[in-house]
Design a protein around this motif. Sequence first.
Motif, PDB file in Angstrom:
ATOM      1  N   PHE A   1      10.169  25.569 -10.032  1.00  0.00           N
ATOM      2  CA  PHE A   1      10.499  24.770  -8.852  1.00  0.00           C
ATOM      3  C   PHE A   1       9.754  23.436  -8.865  1.00  0.00           C
ATOM      4  CE2 PHE A   1      12.189  28.687  -6.965  1.00  0.00           C
ATOM      5  CZ  PHE A   1      13.289  28.180  -6.291  1.00  0.00           C
ATOM      6  N   PHE A   2       8.516  23.469  -9.322  1.00  0.00           N
ATOM      7  CA  PHE A   2       7.722  22.240  -9.399  1.00  0.00           C
ATOM      8  C   PHE A   2       8.376  21.238 -10.354  1.00  0.00           C
ATOM      9  CE2 PHE A   2       4.410  19.786 -11.580  1.00  0.00           C
ATOM     10  CZ  PHE A   2       3.822  19.144 -10.501  1.00  0.00           C
ATOM     11  N   THR A   3       8.812  21.730 -11.503  1.00  0.00           N
ATOM     12  CA  THR A   3       9.455  20.855 -12.484  1.00  0.00           C
ATOM     13  C   THR A   3      10.732  20.241 -11.926  1.00  0.00           C
ATOM     14  OG1 THR A   3       8.564  22.242 -14.266  1.00  0.00           O
ATOM     15  CG2 THR A   3      10.365  20.741 -14.830  1.00  0.00           C
ATOM     16  N   LEU A   4      11.551  21.062 -11.282  1.00  0.00           N
ATOM     17  CA  LEU A   4      12.797  20.557 -10.696  1.00  0.00           C
ATOM     18  C   LEU A   4      12.517  19.521  -9.607  1.00  0.00           C
ATOM     19  CD1 LEU A   4      14.814  23.901 -10.418  1.00  0.00           C
ATOM     20  CD2 LEU A   4      15.229  22.028 -12.021  1.00  0.00           C
ATOM     21  N   ASN A   5      11.490  19.770  -8.805  1.00  0.00           N
ATOM     22  CA  ASN A   5      11.173  18.841  -7.724  1.00  0.00           C
ATOM     23  C   ASN A   5      10.668  17.504  -8.263  1.00  0.00           C
ATOM     24  OD1 ASN A   5      11.463  19.016  -4.876  1.00  0.00           O
ATOM     25  ND2 ASN A   5       9.256  18.787  -4.639  1.00  0.00           N
ATOM     26  N   VAL A   6       9.876  17.565  -9.323  1.00  0.00           N
ATOM     27  CA  VAL A   6       9.388  16.322  -9.936  1.00  0.00           C
ATOM     28  C   VAL A   6      10.548  15.529 -10.523  1.00  0.00           C
ATOM     29  CG1 VAL A   6       8.022  15.376 -11.839  1.00  0.00           C
ATOM     30  CG2 VAL A   6       7.056  17.159 -10.385  1.00  0.00           C
ATOM     31  N   PHE A   7      11.454  16.214 -11.209  1.00  0.00           N
ATOM     32  CA  PHE A   7      12.613  15.522 -11.782  1.00  0.00           C
ATOM     33  C   PHE A   7      13.498  14.919 -10.693  1.00  0.00           C
ATOM     34  CE2 PHE A   7      11.941  17.857 -15.860  1.00  0.00           C
ATOM     35  CZ  PHE A   7      11.950  16.744 -16.685  1.00  0.00           C
ATOM     36  N   GLN A   8      13.647  15.647  -9.583  1.00  0.00           N
ATOM     37  CA  GLN A   8      14.431  15.095  -8.480  1.00  0.00           C
ATOM     38  C   GLN A   8      13.780  13.819  -7.942  1.00  0.00           C
ATOM     39  OE1 GLN A   8      14.088  16.858  -4.683  1.00  0.00           O
ATOM     40  NE2 GLN A   8      16.160  16.346  -4.009  1.00  0.00           N
ATOM     41  N   GLY A   9      12.456  13.863  -7.799  1.00  0.00           N
ATOM     42  CA  GLY A   9      11.747  12.677  -7.336  1.00  0.00           C
ATOM     43  C   GLY A   9      11.893  11.505  -8.287  1.00  0.00           C
ATOM     44  N   LEU A  10      11.835  11.781  -9.585  1.00  0.00           N
ATOM     45  CA  LEU A  10      11.998  10.717 -10.577  1.00  0.00           C
ATOM     46  C   LEU A  10      13.408  10.126 -10.528  1.00  0.00           C
ATOM     47  CD1 LEU A  10      10.114  12.340 -13.596  1.00  0.00           C
ATOM     48  CD2 LEU A  10       9.363  10.371 -12.256  1.00  0.00           C
TER      49      LEU A  10
ATOM     50  N   LYS B   1       0.825  -1.209   0.000  1.00  0.00           N
ATOM     51  CA  LYS B   1       0.000   0.000   0.000  1.00  0.00           C
ATOM     52  C   LYS B   1       0.860   1.260   0.000  1.00  0.00           C
ATOM     53  CE  LYS B   1      -4.197  -1.843   2.138  1.00  0.00           C
ATOM     54  NZ  LYS B   1      -5.144  -1.735   3.271  1.00  0.00           N
ATOM     55  N   ARG B   2       1.984   1.212   0.714  1.00  0.00           N
ATOM     56  CA  ARG B   2       2.890   2.363   0.721  1.00  0.00           C
ATOM     57  C   ARG B   2       3.435   2.632  -0.679  1.00  0.00           C
ATOM     58  NH1 ARG B   2       5.182   4.299   5.384  1.00  0.00           N
ATOM     59  NH2 ARG B   2       7.160   4.659   4.311  1.00  0.00           N
ATOM     60  N   VAL B   3       3.804   1.576  -1.379  1.00  0.00           N
ATOM     61  CA  VAL B   3       4.301   1.725  -2.750  1.00  0.00           C
ATOM     62  C   VAL B   3       3.197   2.272  -3.653  1.00  0.00           C
ATOM     63  CG1 VAL B   3       5.123   0.475  -4.774  1.00  0.00           C
ATOM     64  CG2 VAL B   3       6.088  -0.031  -2.524  1.00  0.00           C
ATOM     65  N   TRP B   4       1.978   1.749  -3.480  1.00  0.00           N
ATOM     66  CA  TRP B   4       0.858   2.204  -4.314  1.00  0.00           C
ATOM     67  C   TRP B   4       0.569   3.686  -4.073  1.00  0.00           C
ATOM     68  CZ3 TRP B   4      -3.993   4.264  -3.397  1.00  0.00           C
ATOM     69  CH2 TRP B   4      -4.858   4.292  -4.502  1.00  0.00           C
ATOM     70  N   LEU B   5       0.612   4.120  -2.818  1.00  0.00           N
ATOM     71  CA  LEU B   5       0.365   5.529  -2.498  1.00  0.00           C
ATOM     72  C   LEU B   5       1.467   6.425  -3.066  1.00  0.00           C
ATOM     73  CD1 LEU B   5      -0.881   5.164   1.189  1.00  0.00           C
ATOM     74  CD2 LEU B   5      -2.227   5.975  -0.751  1.00  0.00           C
ATOM     75  N   THR B   6       2.701   5.929  -3.055  1.00  0.00           N
ATOM     76  CA  THR B   6       3.802   6.702  -3.640  1.00  0.00           C
ATOM     77  C   THR B   6       3.624   6.848  -5.145  1.00  0.00           C
ATOM     78  OG1 THR B   6       5.266   5.804  -1.929  1.00  0.00           O
ATOM     79  CG2 THR B   6       6.303   6.886  -3.797  1.00  0.00           C
ATOM     80  N   LYS B   7       3.205   5.769  -5.795  1.00  0.00           N
ATOM     81  CA  LYS B   7       2.953   5.831  -7.244  1.00  0.00           C
ATOM     82  C   LYS B   7       1.797   6.782  -7.552  1.00  0.00           C
ATOM     83  CE  LYS B   7       4.682   1.192  -8.352  1.00  0.00           C
ATOM     84  NZ  LYS B   7       4.331  -0.163  -8.860  1.00  0.00           N
ATOM     85  N   LEU B   8       0.776   6.750  -6.708  1.00  0.00           N
ATOM     86  CA  LEU B   8      -0.352   7.668  -6.892  1.00  0.00           C
ATOM     87  C   LEU B   8       0.108   9.116  -6.733  1.00  0.00           C
ATOM     88  CD1 LEU B   8      -3.402   8.136  -7.236  1.00  0.00           C
ATOM     89  CD2 LEU B   8      -3.635   7.891  -4.747  1.00  0.00           C
ATOM     90  N   HIS B   9       0.971   9.358  -5.756  1.00  0.00           N
ATOM     91  CA  HIS B   9       1.538  10.695  -5.544  1.00  0.00           C
ATOM     92  C   HIS B   9       2.280  11.166  -6.794  1.00  0.00           C
ATOM     93  CE1 HIS B   9       3.660  13.977  -3.505  1.00  0.00           C
ATOM     94  NE2 HIS B   9       4.781  13.498  -4.013  1.00  0.00           N
TER      95      HIS B   9
ATOM     96  N   PRO C   1      13.504   0.288  -9.241  1.00  0.00           N
ATOM     97  CA  PRO C   1      12.832   1.479  -8.696  1.00  0.00           C
ATOM     98  C   PRO C   1      12.788   1.448  -7.167  1.00  0.00           C
ATOM     99  CG  PRO C   1      11.558   0.534 -10.494  1.00  0.00           C
ATOM    100  CD  PRO C   1      12.638  -0.458 -10.175  1.00  0.00           C
ATOM    101  N   ASN C   2      13.068   2.585  -6.574  1.00  0.00           N
ATOM    102  CA  ASN C   2      13.035   2.713  -5.117  1.00  0.00           C
ATOM    103  C   ASN C   2      11.863   3.612  -4.731  1.00  0.00           C
ATOM    104  OD1 ASN C   2      13.524   2.981  -2.395  1.00  0.00           O
ATOM    105  ND2 ASN C   2      15.263   4.363  -2.638  1.00  0.00           N
ATOM    106  N   TRP C   3      10.831   3.014  -4.142  1.00  0.00           N
ATOM    107  CA  TRP C   3       9.630   3.763  -3.785  1.00  0.00           C
ATOM    108  C   TRP C   3       9.597   4.151  -2.311  1.00  0.00           C
ATOM    109  CZ3 TRP C   3       7.040   5.396  -7.849  1.00  0.00           C
ATOM    110  CH2 TRP C   3       7.091   4.656  -9.028  1.00  0.00           C
ATOM    111  N   GLN C   4      10.689   3.918  -1.593  1.00  0.00           N
ATOM    112  CA  GLN C   4      10.684   4.148  -0.150  1.00  0.00           C
ATOM    113  C   GLN C   4      11.700   5.198   0.301  1.00  0.00           C
ATOM    114  OE1 GLN C   4       8.155   2.980   1.324  1.00  0.00           O
ATOM    115  NE2 GLN C   4       8.387   0.881   2.018  1.00  0.00           N
ATOM    116  N   TRP C   5      12.251   5.960  -0.638  1.00  0.00           N
ATOM    117  CA  TRP C   5      13.286   6.916  -0.269  1.00  0.00           C
ATOM    118  C   TRP C   5      12.702   8.106   0.498  1.00  0.00           C
ATOM    119  CZ3 TRP C   5      12.305  11.688  -2.313  1.00  0.00           C
ATOM    120  CH2 TRP C   5      11.524  11.743  -3.467  1.00  0.00           C
ATOM    121  N   LYS C   6      13.588   8.775   1.240  1.00  0.00           N
ATOM    122  CA  LYS C   6      13.217   9.983   1.978  1.00  0.00           C
ATOM    123  C   LYS C   6      14.231  11.076   1.676  1.00  0.00           C
ATOM    124  CE  LYS C   6      10.920   7.762   5.913  1.00  0.00           C
ATOM    125  NZ  LYS C   6      10.905   7.605   7.392  1.00  0.00           N
TER     126      LYS C   6
END
Length: 437
Positions: free
Chosen positions: A113-122, A61-69, A131-136
């Motif tokens: 800033f939004f674009t940079l943050n999305v790219f950082q997340g990717l 569920k945590r992975v699914w919520l991260t993918k949804l995010h 794929p690592n869905w649990q990073w902080k």
Amino acid sequence: MAELLTRMLFLLPCAIILERCVTDGSLFALHPAFNTLAVLVCLPSALQAMVQRKNEKNHAKRVWLTKLHLLLNVLAGVLVTVAGFTVFVTKRESGDVHLSTPHSWAALVTGMFFTLNVFQGLLLTFEGSKPNWQWKDETHVLTGVLIYIGSVTTLLYGLHTSSWGATNFTPERQFQLTVLIIAAHVTLLGKSLLLERQAQVKVAKCTPSVPLSNTRTPSIPPGGADTMVKKLELLVLSALLGAPCVTIVSKCAAAPSLFAVHPAANAVAFLLCFPLGLYAMLERKQVADFKTRVTLSKLHMVAQMLAMLLLSAGGAAAYMTKNAFGKDHFTSTHSWLAGVTAILSSLNMLGGLATTFGGKNTSWQWKNPGHRIGGILAFVGGGCSVVLGVYSGAWGVSQLGDDLQFKVASSVAAAYSLLLLKVVTTKNTQSLVKKSN
């Protein structure tokens, strides 16, 4: 019930704005429509997914919520891009200048800033072999919160200052939408902060208990009823203070002048900084954790200093404007009350700084009844000054009108009254525990 209320707060203004966009039917109407969907549907849902993920223990569920995010943020990016493209095409066809308003620049910066943050997340998700869905990443979280706040501010700014907003919504409707949007986002952010605090409480429960006489004891976790009251309290205060502040600042931005700095700076000082400083100290009274108390004291100090800087800028703008037009100074009750409030606030702030930093060691835990009384008097004077300022002079009449003047003044009066009621009713945590013992 709380979840339903939060959803209604988001969906109601979204539906109202989309209805006007459909009625308009122009190419430009796609701009507010897509931005509204991004800011009031996609981004809040993405934040909600991560808030829910914090308390989720099931890995799948945590992975699914991260993918949804991730999906919701990408969708928000697509919507904002299309919205920006439509306004670009519309302005080019009409021959208007691009990036000519603070709203457009704020939107551009937030989008970057939004674009940079999305790219950082990717990158953090897919840079490895799997794929690592649990990073902080604290930077990613902080930037995301700033983007979230920036997007809401940009939306409200566009609602009040754009010609489309003025054409499709009356000032009364703009004010109502502002209240709903601020209330919705504050509710969601408050929920996120509440979950963080609950997580800290769980950690504190796992640690050995320490006598209350030690100043570094963990804070007493609030009950369910207290939590609901605090959420409702924060929601109401944010709406009552945020809506008039946004209204005044947006009117100043729509009709920029040297004098407009005066109401804009005073609005931010008296409707954001002063209430924040007072609220921080009231929360401090109910907290026993040493670090939290110090943090709240520092927040109080920063808010008060920022308020004084804004008041100085606003006062200088009014003084220079009157000099330029050859008008007399201190000719109204508003000006005299504002002057007295500023002097009292300055003396109180200097006294607080001297008490905090005047000794050999910095002290964040001192108490002084005189400082407290002076602060309350300055706070009351600030609220009265805002109400009088709304009705004083030609600016309030020309920019707000009778209807908005009354709404802004009533909202400010209600918020200040609630805060003063909180001052009277808030008890010190340690004194409550001593009485119970």
